[in-house]
Design a protein around this motif. Structure first.
Motif, PDB file in Angstrom:
ATOM      1  N   TYR C   6       0.890  -1.260   0.490  1.00 40.79           N
ATOM      2  CA  TYR C   6       0.182   0.119  -0.116  1.00 40.79           C
ATOM      3  C   TYR C   6       0.876   1.396  -0.048  1.00 40.79           C
ATOM      4  O   TYR C   6       2.029   1.494   0.091  1.00 40.79           O
ATOM      5  CB  TYR C   6      -0.718  -0.083   0.890  1.00 40.79           C
ATOM      6  N   LYS C   7       0.485   2.537  -0.018  1.00 39.34           N
ATOM      7  CA  LYS C   7       1.191   3.837  -0.400  1.00 39.34           C
ATOM      8  C   LYS C   7       1.097   4.216   1.070  1.00 39.34           C
ATOM      9  O   LYS C   7       0.049   3.774   2.138  1.00 39.34           O
ATOM     10  CB  LYS C   7       0.571   4.895  -1.300  1.00 39.34           C
ATOM     11  N   ASP C   8       2.070   5.249   1.277  1.00 41.68           N
ATOM     12  CA  ASP C   8       1.990   6.063   2.356  1.00 41.68           C
ATOM     13  C   ASP C   8       0.684   6.262   3.428  1.00 41.68           C
ATOM     14  O   ASP C   8       0.359   6.454   4.321  1.00 41.68           O
ATOM     15  CB  ASP C   8       3.182   6.702   2.281  1.00 41.68           C
ATOM     16  N   ALA C   9       0.576   6.728   1.846  1.00 40.59           N
ATOM     17  CA  ALA C   9      -1.003   8.004   2.591  1.00 40.59           C
ATOM     18  C   ALA C   9      -2.091   6.581   3.636  1.00 40.59           C
ATOM     19  O   ALA C   9      -2.511   7.357   3.991  1.00 40.59           O
ATOM     20  CB  ALA C   9      -1.800   8.136   1.466  1.00 40.59           C
ATOM     21  N   ILE C  39     -13.615  -2.946  -7.887  1.00 41.87           N
ATOM     22  CA  ILE C  39     -12.731  -1.855  -7.308  1.00 41.87           C
ATOM     23  C   ILE C  39     -13.937  -0.823  -6.470  1.00 41.87           C
ATOM     24  O   ILE C  39     -13.662  -0.239  -5.629  1.00 41.87           O
ATOM     25  CB  ILE C  39     -10.853  -1.689  -8.263  1.00 41.87           C
ATOM     26  N   ASN C  40     -13.723   0.029  -8.101  1.00 44.91           N
ATOM     27  CA  ASN C  40     -14.658   0.920  -8.099  1.00 44.91           C
ATOM     28  C   ASN C  40     -16.526   0.631  -7.090  1.00 44.91           C
ATOM     29  O   ASN C  40     -16.505   1.155  -6.033  1.00 44.91           O
ATOM     30  CB  ASN C  40     -15.065   1.081  -9.495  1.00 44.91           C
ATOM     31  N   LYS C  55      -4.797   6.148  -4.192  1.00 44.00           N
ATOM     32  CA  LYS C  55      -4.178   7.280  -3.221  1.00 44.00           C
ATOM     33  C   LYS C  55      -2.970   6.307  -2.341  1.00 44.00           C
ATOM     34  O   LYS C  55      -2.448   6.298  -2.107  1.00 44.00           O
ATOM     35  CB  LYS C  55      -4.611   8.781  -3.283  1.00 44.00           C
ATOM     36  N   TYR C  56      -4.549   4.960  -1.915  1.00 41.85           N
ATOM     37  CA  TYR C  56      -3.729   4.438  -1.088  1.00 41.85           C
ATOM     38  C   TYR C  56      -3.300   2.629  -1.546  1.00 41.85           C
ATOM     39  O   TYR C  56      -2.209   2.868  -0.827  1.00 41.85           O
ATOM     40  CB  TYR C  56      -4.773   3.937  -0.082  1.00 41.85           C
ATOM     41  N   PHE C  57      -3.772   2.417  -2.709  1.00 41.99           N
ATOM     42  CA  PHE C  57      -3.256   1.253  -3.529  1.00 41.99           C
ATOM     43  C   PHE C  57      -3.042   1.969  -4.790  1.00 41.99           C
ATOM     44  O   PHE C  57      -3.958   2.837  -5.467  1.00 41.99           O
ATOM     45  CB  PHE C  57      -3.810   0.403  -3.791  1.00 41.99           C
ATOM     46  N   ALA C  58      -1.880   1.391  -5.251  1.00 40.75           N
ATOM     47  CA  ALA C  58      -1.692   1.704  -7.064  1.00 40.75           C
ATOM     48  C   ALA C  58      -2.049   1.218  -7.691  1.00 40.75           C
ATOM     49  O   ALA C  58      -2.346   1.260  -9.228  1.00 40.75           O
ATOM     50  CB  ALA C  58       0.256   1.307  -6.999  1.00 40.75           C
ATOM     51  N   VAL C  65      -3.989  -7.451  -2.818  1.00 41.79           N
ATOM     52  CA  VAL C  65      -2.797  -8.720  -2.157  1.00 41.79           C
ATOM     53  C   VAL C  65      -2.908  -7.858  -0.122  1.00 41.79           C
ATOM     54  O   VAL C  65      -2.447  -8.942   1.059  1.00 41.79           O
ATOM     55  CB  VAL C  65      -1.070  -7.937  -2.637  1.00 41.79           C
ATOM     56  N   THR C  66      -2.627  -6.523  -0.693  1.00 41.81           N
ATOM     57  CA  THR C  66      -2.832  -5.628   1.289  1.00 41.81           C
ATOM     58  C   THR C  66      -4.165  -6.716   2.142  1.00 41.81           C
ATOM     59  O   THR C  66      -4.261  -6.900   2.930  1.00 41.81           O
ATOM     60  CB  THR C  66      -3.556  -4.580   1.134  1.00 41.81           C
ATOM     61  N   CYS C  67      -5.421  -7.026   0.955  1.00 44.47           N
ATOM     62  CA  CYS C  67      -6.289  -7.516   1.847  1.00 44.47           C
ATOM     63  C   CYS C  67      -6.104  -9.153   2.266  1.00 44.47           C
ATOM     64  O   CYS C  67      -6.228  -9.774   3.578  1.00 44.47           O
ATOM     65  CB  CYS C  67      -7.693  -7.922   0.944  1.00 44.47           C
TER      66      CYS C  67
END
Lengths: 219, 219, 219, 219
Positions: C6-9, C39-40, C55-58, C65-67
């Motif tokens: 995930y992104k830093d945000a 994803i929407n 902004k959270y996931f590229a 994968v984060t899930c």
DNA sequence: GATGAATGAGGTTTCATTCAT
DNA sequence: GATGAATGAAACCTCATTCAT
């Protein structure tokens, strides 16, 4: 009045864009018919992407019905104007006939859409469409005729609902005769004159004569 | 009377086969509409190969028009029977109305094909179809009315061609109301009664009343 | 332990929001599978905008994968609890089996995500995922078995790594059998009983019997 | 044995062509997964038109299932060969394990298709697939074990159906470990050796040891 | 005359990702 | 940080028509 067949996103679009999409859609559906109309073409002509089109309308059918509703609303408003007066029925009839003649060509595409749905083959959809499109108009006619009956302005032995039905049949046929290719040719075959060159007043007066005896009871 | 839209090979086919192909074609076109009808399905249901189908008809359109012509011929013959009598116009009208009511459901598919062409979007084709389909009927009506005019059986200030046009509009609308899904629903909205349960005599008598004053001059 | 996908945000978002996004994501991926998950839709259900999601996931994959990592972490923690005790291996095994049975349905969605990745077709990604997901668990099993071997609690002629592998195959299959539609039906075909109605203790005891001889050396 | 998921036209195609289509289809589905497989690509690689593809299979799903059935049939036949012998259960088990190892790589794509369906998310379809794929195999295992039980060749306190279930779980996991990217990597993580370089005999013997005590009652 | 296998253009619809505000 | 309108490539599937046999 009409069941909403567009998505919320469509409401949020600018009026200009909404206008544009429906205009282009009506043109495409009217000129090619439902099956041959191409949603990609509509999107292109409306200058939006096909993806956005589907953000506005879930299906081709929904777009079509929304175009149709737009046309029907305009036609219904015109009828409303006439029917809400307290003219005698025969006067109203004259106005309606004249308006039908006058406006039919101006709004030719709306009527072509209307014509399009009359050959709907799916019973379920046909019923839903008829309910949406015919209810309002039929009520206006039936009410006016019932009032006239109460005032003995028309023959008492006429059933107001069948009377309204016959009357609208004549008007509907006239609309199609002004706008749809097949009916236009049929008009010419019957009258010998192209509908664009036919004297409108003659049509109005002849149609009035055709129906007036039913209206003018014992006069 | 009709332009030949089939190939010579079709004429050489057995009557039974010709019959079957048109029957199946009419059913398919009537139930699905021109665009959604599938010529491969028609061939299969008619128990001939698709290759042979194209030996008989050059295009889907030719098959459709041939089916249509067959239906129209049958409807026209029924009308002929009535119009060739020397009954008074009002009597003829009554017969025509009653026949329309009675036969519409029996020949529902023919009328659905007729309905199908009224939304033809190609002007050229629409003109050709109208010419084929409407000429014969219109002549019969116009002639009968002209005769009645000559005998002063109808109002003298009516244009016979417009008169015939209005009359046929009513009959055409009635046909559709008995057969096509949209119009059937519209009938119910106007009359409050499903067309299958509507008393036929009531429709006949009411429609006669609706038009009779135009017919019965000097009353 | 897991590669950050995930992104830093995302880290800066409130815990509540992070929670919600992953929860909704797990539900969507588990119920529809990776390809069919939208994803929407996840963004909408998590009540954030799609823009913020990116902004959270590229990419969609990163969100998935984060899930997955979240689910795996929870399962791994449960296993940790058991494995860190100094029970004998057979006792541990019993606990693991029972926990697997008990918790599988509670955490069904996590296991479905796990199941989802076992059919990853891109070798590169498959390797990376396996490395992330299996390393921790496999180490725990292998270590425990190696310890048992040292203490001669298990047959000395067993390879501890293959032993661990076989053991985890049984547990993994059991997990899927409690959660994934296909495997659930397969369970019923084999046992004749729907997995929801199967007596858990019977599964535990039978599976223990199935493996125990390998564990209980010198009997 | 399998529900027919192809159209009659497919049966009429040449064996060569049928072969080709299924081969290409299996390759495409196995390498890309169901969702990412492209029917147009399959048609192109099989050197037939997409139209013809749809003359053979009504939907992408039907093509997939037919490919799957073909693979499953081949695997089932191999199992049949082993199970119909009257070897003792432990001998059969050894043969099955060895065959699984040997054939898995040769028929890797079939097993990938099998793996593909284990993540089916539609319960209805999952059930139908499981029924088709697992019934035959499970019966063979259960029957063999029941016979062994009758002959007291296995522990009497084992439920034959659960026993068969556990056994097949081990074999299924092994199959996947030889063929599917994720499971192959998992195998390496557990054993420390790439499955292609792993000594097959070691796997066979270790797995036999893992299960043998259950088989070899009171020895 | 008769067959039916074969073609392939074309239309509807989906959705991951971008970017201006 | 947050929004959500906008994009457009790409996939499944249909069916009128041809042609070798």
């Amino acid at each position: 009045m009409f069941e909403k067949r567009y998505k919320d996103a469509f409401e949020r679009a600018s009026d200009e864009r909404k206008e544009r999409i429906l205009e282009v859609g009506i043109e495409e559906f009217a000129s090619k018919g439902y099956e041959n109309a191409n949603i990609n073409v509509i999107a292109k002509n409306a200058e939006i992407s096909i993806g956005l089109m589907y953000k506005y309308f879930a299906t081709k059918e929904d777009l079509f019905v929304t175009c149709l509703q737009r046309g029907m609303q305009i036609l219904d408003d015109a009828l409303d104007e006439i029917m809400k007066s307290d003219d005698k029925l025969l006067i109203k009839a004259e106005k309606v006939i004249r308006t039908t003649c006058t406006h039919s060509k101006k709004n030719a595409n709306y009527i072509k859409l209307y014509n399009e749905i009359t050959s709907e083959k799916n019973d379920e959809r046909a019923r839903a469409l008829a309910e949406e499109i015919e209810s309002s108009t039929s009520k206006k006619y039936i009410t006016s005729i019932a009032q006239a009956l109460a005032k003995a302005d028309v023959r008492g032995d006429l059933d107001p609902r069948l009377f309204a039905f016959f009357l609208d049949n004549l008007l509907m046929s006239l609309q199609f005769s002004y706008t749809c290719d097949y009916y236009r040719q049929r008009f010419e075959i019957y009258t010998g004159v192209n509908v664009d060159e036919m004297d409108e007043e003659k049509v109005v007066s002849q149609l009035l004569k055709f129906i007036e005896s039913a209206f003018t009871f014992e006069k």
